[in-house]
Design a protein around this motif. Structure first.
Motif, PDB file in Angstrom:
ATOM      1  N   THR A 157     -23.572  24.372  39.702  1.00  0.00           N
ATOM      2  CA  THR A 157     -22.957  25.679  39.901  1.00  0.00           C
ATOM      3  C   THR A 157     -23.798  26.751  39.222  1.00  0.00           C
ATOM      4  OG1 THR A 157     -20.769  24.647  39.877  1.00  0.00           O
ATOM      5  CG2 THR A 157     -20.851  27.023  39.551  1.00  0.00           C
ATOM      6  N   SER A 158     -24.179  27.773  39.960  1.00  0.00           N
ATOM      7  CA  SER A 158     -24.927  28.882  39.366  1.00  0.00           C
ATOM      8  C   SER A 158     -23.976  29.768  38.574  1.00  0.00           C
ATOM      9  CB  SER A 158     -25.604  29.712  40.448  1.00  0.00           C
ATOM     10  OG  SER A 158     -24.631  30.418  41.210  1.00  0.00           O
ATOM     11  N   HIS A 159     -24.553  30.653  37.762  1.00  0.00           N
ATOM     12  CA  HIS A 159     -23.708  31.575  36.989  1.00  0.00           C
ATOM     13  C   HIS A 159     -22.874  32.452  37.919  1.00  0.00           C
ATOM     14  CE1 HIS A 159     -22.281  34.312  33.965  1.00  0.00           C
ATOM     15  NE2 HIS A 159     -22.902  35.319  34.527  1.00  0.00           N
ATOM     16  N   ARG A 160     -23.466  32.888  39.020  1.00  0.00           N
ATOM     17  CA  ARG A 160     -22.720  33.729  39.967  1.00  0.00           C
ATOM     18  C   ARG A 160     -21.577  32.937  40.609  1.00  0.00           C
ATOM     19  NH1 ARG A 160     -26.092  37.163  44.237  1.00  0.00           N
ATOM     20  NH2 ARG A 160     -26.691  38.110  42.234  1.00  0.00           N
ATOM     21  N   ASP A 161     -21.836  31.677  40.968  1.00  0.00           N
ATOM     22  CA  ASP A 161     -20.782  30.834  41.537  1.00  0.00           C
ATOM     23  C   ASP A 161     -19.643  30.648  40.542  1.00  0.00           C
ATOM     24  OD1 ASP A 161     -22.209  30.471  43.886  1.00  0.00           O
ATOM     25  OD2 ASP A 161     -23.159  28.616  43.195  1.00  0.00           O
ATOM     26  N   PHE A 162     -20.012  30.386  39.280  1.00  0.00           N
ATOM     27  CA  PHE A 162     -18.971  30.184  38.275  1.00  0.00           C
ATOM     28  C   PHE A 162     -18.144  31.444  38.070  1.00  0.00           C
ATOM     29  CE2 PHE A 162     -17.384  30.765  33.991  1.00  0.00           C
ATOM     30  CZ  PHE A 162     -16.486  29.715  33.925  1.00  0.00           C
ATOM     31  N   SER A 163     -18.795  32.600  38.003  1.00  0.00           N
ATOM     32  CA  SER A 163     -18.050  33.835  37.764  1.00  0.00           C
ATOM     33  C   SER A 163     -17.045  34.096  38.876  1.00  0.00           C
ATOM     34  CB  SER A 163     -19.006  35.023  37.593  1.00  0.00           C
ATOM     35  OG  SER A 163     -19.759  35.249  38.773  1.00  0.00           O
ATOM     36  N   ARG A 164     -17.429  33.800  40.128  1.00  0.00           N
ATOM     37  CA  ARG A 164     -16.482  33.951  41.227  1.00  0.00           C
ATOM     38  C   ARG A 164     -15.317  32.966  41.097  1.00  0.00           C
ATOM     39  NH1 ARG A 164     -21.204  34.903  44.791  1.00  0.00           N
ATOM     40  NH2 ARG A 164     -21.296  32.640  45.147  1.00  0.00           N
ATOM     41  N   ALA A 165     -15.639  31.709  40.763  1.00  0.00           N
ATOM     42  CA  ALA A 165     -14.589  30.697  40.604  1.00  0.00           C
ATOM     43  C   ALA A 165     -13.660  31.056  39.454  1.00  0.00           C
ATOM     44  CB  ALA A 165     -15.217  29.322  40.367  1.00  0.00           C
ATOM     45  N   PHE A 166     -14.217  31.605  38.371  1.00  0.00           N
ATOM     46  CA  PHE A 166     -13.394  31.937  37.214  1.00  0.00           C
ATOM     47  C   PHE A 166     -12.464  33.114  37.520  1.00  0.00           C
ATOM     48  CE2 PHE A 166     -12.625  33.883  33.024  1.00  0.00           C
ATOM     49  CZ  PHE A 166     -12.069  32.789  32.384  1.00  0.00           C
ATOM     50  N   GLU A 167     -12.957  34.113  38.228  1.00  0.00           N
ATOM     51  CA  GLU A 167     -12.100  35.247  38.574  1.00  0.00           C
ATOM     52  C   GLU A 167     -10.971  34.817  39.507  1.00  0.00           C
ATOM     53  OE1 GLU A 167     -13.871  38.950  39.616  1.00  0.00           O
ATOM     54  OE2 GLU A 167     -15.547  38.711  38.212  1.00  0.00           O
ATOM     55  N   ARG A 168     -11.257  33.889  40.419  1.00  0.00           N
ATOM     56  CA  ARG A 168     -10.184  33.369  41.274  1.00  0.00           C
ATOM     57  C   ARG A 168      -9.178  32.573  40.447  1.00  0.00           C
ATOM     58  NH1 ARG A 168     -14.516  32.474  45.089  1.00  0.00           N
ATOM     59  NH2 ARG A 168     -14.679  30.285  44.401  1.00  0.00           N
ATOM     60  N   ALA A 169      -9.667  31.811  39.469  1.00  0.00           N
ATOM     61  CA  ALA A 169      -8.774  31.035  38.608  1.00  0.00           C
ATOM     62  C   ALA A 169      -7.875  31.951  37.782  1.00  0.00           C
ATOM     63  CB  ALA A 169      -9.594  30.129  37.686  1.00  0.00           C
ATOM     64  N   ILE A 170      -8.420  33.057  37.307  1.00  0.00           N
ATOM     65  CA  ILE A 170      -7.622  34.029  36.553  1.00  0.00           C
ATOM     66  C   ILE A 170      -6.480  34.556  37.409  1.00  0.00           C
ATOM     67  CG2 ILE A 170      -7.715  36.430  35.762  1.00  0.00           C
ATOM     68  CD1 ILE A 170     -10.293  35.758  34.346  1.00  0.00           C
ATOM     69  N   SER A 171      -6.780  34.832  38.667  1.00  0.00           N
ATOM     70  CA  SER A 171      -5.755  35.335  39.578  1.00  0.00           C
ATOM     71  C   SER A 171      -4.681  34.279  39.835  1.00  0.00           C
ATOM     72  CB  SER A 171      -6.398  35.770  40.892  1.00  0.00           C
ATOM     73  OG  SER A 171      -5.436  36.216  41.813  1.00  0.00           O
ATOM     74  N   ARG A 172      -5.102  33.033  40.106  1.00  0.00           N
ATOM     75  CA  ARG A 172      -4.140  31.962  40.374  1.00  0.00           C
ATOM     76  C   ARG A 172      -3.291  31.651  39.142  1.00  0.00           C
ATOM     77  NH1 ARG A 172      -8.446  29.716  43.577  1.00  0.00           N
ATOM     78  NH2 ARG A 172      -9.188  28.544  41.773  1.00  0.00           N
ATOM     79  N   ALA A 173      -3.907  31.736  37.956  1.00  0.00           N
ATOM     80  CA  ALA A 173      -3.196  31.426  36.712  1.00  0.00           C
ATOM     81  C   ALA A 173      -2.332  32.589  36.232  1.00  0.00           C
ATOM     82  CB  ALA A 173      -4.193  31.049  35.626  1.00  0.00           C
ATOM     83  N   ARG A 174      -2.454  33.732  36.902  1.00  0.00           N
ATOM     84  CA  ARG A 174      -1.687  34.933  36.559  1.00  0.00           C
ATOM     85  C   ARG A 174      -1.893  35.355  35.097  1.00  0.00           C
ATOM     86  NH1 ARG A 174       4.046  34.376  39.925  1.00  0.00           N
ATOM     87  NH2 ARG A 174       3.054  33.990  41.955  1.00  0.00           N
ATOM     88  N   VAL A 175      -3.137  35.311  34.703  1.00  0.00           N
ATOM     89  CA  VAL A 175      -3.494  35.805  33.368  1.00  0.00           C
ATOM     90  C   VAL A 175      -3.480  37.332  33.418  1.00  0.00           C
ATOM     91  CG1 VAL A 175      -5.287  35.858  31.591  1.00  0.00           C
ATOM     92  CG2 VAL A 175      -4.909  33.769  32.928  1.00  0.00           C
ATOM     93  N   PRO A 176      -2.745  38.012  32.520  1.00  0.00           N
ATOM     94  CA  PRO A 176      -2.627  39.478  32.580  1.00  0.00           C
ATOM     95  C   PRO A 176      -3.892  40.174  32.065  1.00  0.00           C
ATOM     96  CG  PRO A 176      -1.436  38.652  30.681  1.00  0.00           C
ATOM     97  CD  PRO A 176      -1.919  37.438  31.424  1.00  0.00           C
ATOM     98  N   MET A 177      -4.877  40.303  32.930  1.00  0.00           N
ATOM     99  CA  MET A 177      -6.172  40.836  32.524  1.00  0.00           C
ATOM    100  C   MET A 177      -6.132  42.342  32.316  1.00  0.00           C
ATOM    101  SD  MET A 177      -8.269  38.319  32.257  1.00  0.00           S
ATOM    102  CE  MET A 177      -9.822  39.215  32.194  1.00  0.00           C
ATOM    103  N   ALA A 178      -6.923  42.810  31.351  1.00  0.00           N
ATOM    104  CA  ALA A 178      -7.225  44.236  31.234  1.00  0.00           C
ATOM    105  C   ALA A 178      -8.397  44.531  32.162  1.00  0.00           C
ATOM    106  CB  ALA A 178      -7.583  44.583  29.796  1.00  0.00           C
ATOM    107  N   TYR A 179      -8.468  45.766  32.644  1.00  0.00           N
ATOM    108  CA  TYR A 179      -9.515  46.143  33.590  1.00  0.00           C
ATOM    109  C   TYR A 179     -10.342  47.295  33.052  1.00  0.00           C
ATOM    110  CZ  TYR A 179      -7.795  43.059  37.247  1.00  0.00           C
ATOM    111  OH  TYR A 179      -7.445  41.943  37.969  1.00  0.00           O
ATOM    112  N   SER A 180     -11.567  47.367  33.531  1.00  0.00           N
ATOM    113  CA  SER A 180     -12.451  48.467  33.169  1.00  0.00           C
ATOM    114  C   SER A 180     -12.013  49.730  33.894  1.00  0.00           C
ATOM    115  CB  SER A 180     -13.898  48.127  33.533  1.00  0.00           C
ATOM    116  OG  SER A 180     -14.011  47.951  34.942  1.00  0.00           O
TER     117      SER A 180
END
Length: 250
Positions: free
Chosen positions: A28-51
């Motif tokens: 998995t490339s860094h770009r692939d991981f970052s996409r997978a992690f952002e999708r995981a954050i959404s599925r896990a309903r982690v209350p993220m702060a945004y820029s």
């Protein structure tokens, strides 16, 4: 005039995450991981702060990502949350939302400071098939005896030449083993590499060994990062970058 975007509130909690790349997911490339992690954050309903800005992004800071093809037990990132959450709950929810092989190992509350500044060096284990232990040990001795070994690597900006020896804080042969890549015998290297620019990778260490000792270029090698963190220059060992965060929380 273009309407100014709404300003986002700063994070109320920062969490530091240690994760692993295992098995086939090491590719998995860094770009692939970052996409997978952002999708995981959404599925896990982690209350993220945004820029703030016209294109708000979740507050995620990646640090010291391993090269594509290398396995790792010590990858790190930091996230900013809009609501306070228990680190263990966030770890469980994220781990369940990521594919097997991208595994959350630990989540702690940040005690402040820069996570990237804590990641001074990495401990790598390199399994080298097609080279016997004595030959590799002789090559390591030759490499450590010289102050500089220039190697080449193709980068996005073209072919680059740099010194691989300067980044080696510690290098040793740990003994023979069984290669999962070839099914035959292999030799095992452990190397501590200082982080810098350009970043020296395990394959650069092997290139330096081939350059100085003539070890076969056809040997098969698999690299795994075992640790990443502050470097003790006296002992050549790598510490735990989350130790201060745990102490502050405890």
């Amino acid at each position: 005039m273009r309407e100014q975007p709404e300003q986002q509130a700063p994070p109320v909690q920062r969490l530091r995450v240690r994760y692993a790349k295992r098995g086939r997911l090491r590719f998995t490339s860094h770009r692939d991981f970052s996409r997978a992690f952002e999708r995981a954050i959404s599925r896990a309903r982690v209350p993220m702060a945004y820029s703030s800005g016209f294109n708000p992004h979740p507050r995620i800071s990646y640090a010291g990502a391993s090269p594509t093809g290398a396995a790792s037990e010590a990858e790190y990132l930091e996230i900013g949350l809009a609501q306070v959450r228990e680190p263990a709950e966030v770890a469980r929810a994220l781990d369940e939302s990521l594919p097997t092989g991208l595994d959350i190992l630990e989540v702690v509350v940040s005690a402040g400071g820069s996570l990237a500044d804590q990641l001074e060096a990495s401990l790598w284990e390199i399994t080298v098939a097609g080279v016997d232990e004595d030959t590799l040990r002789d090559g390591v001795g030759q490499l450590l005896a010289v102050p500089e070994v220039m190697v080449e690597r193709m980068t996005k900006k073209g072919l680059r030449t740099f010194d691989a020896r300067a980044s080696i804080a510690h290098l040793e042969v740990r003994g023979p083993g069984e290669s999962t890549a070839t099914g035959g015998s292999c030799a095992i290297l452990q190397v501590v590499l200082r982080h810098g620019t350009p970043s020296v990778r395990p394959d650069d260490v092997l290139a330096a060994l081939r350059e100085i000792s003539g070890i076969s270029s056809s040997s098969v090698a698999l690299a795994q990062r075992l640790a990443q963190g502050p470097l003790d220059e006296r002992t050549g060992t790598v510490g735990d970058p989350l130790a201060l965060d745990r102490d502050a929380a405890g």
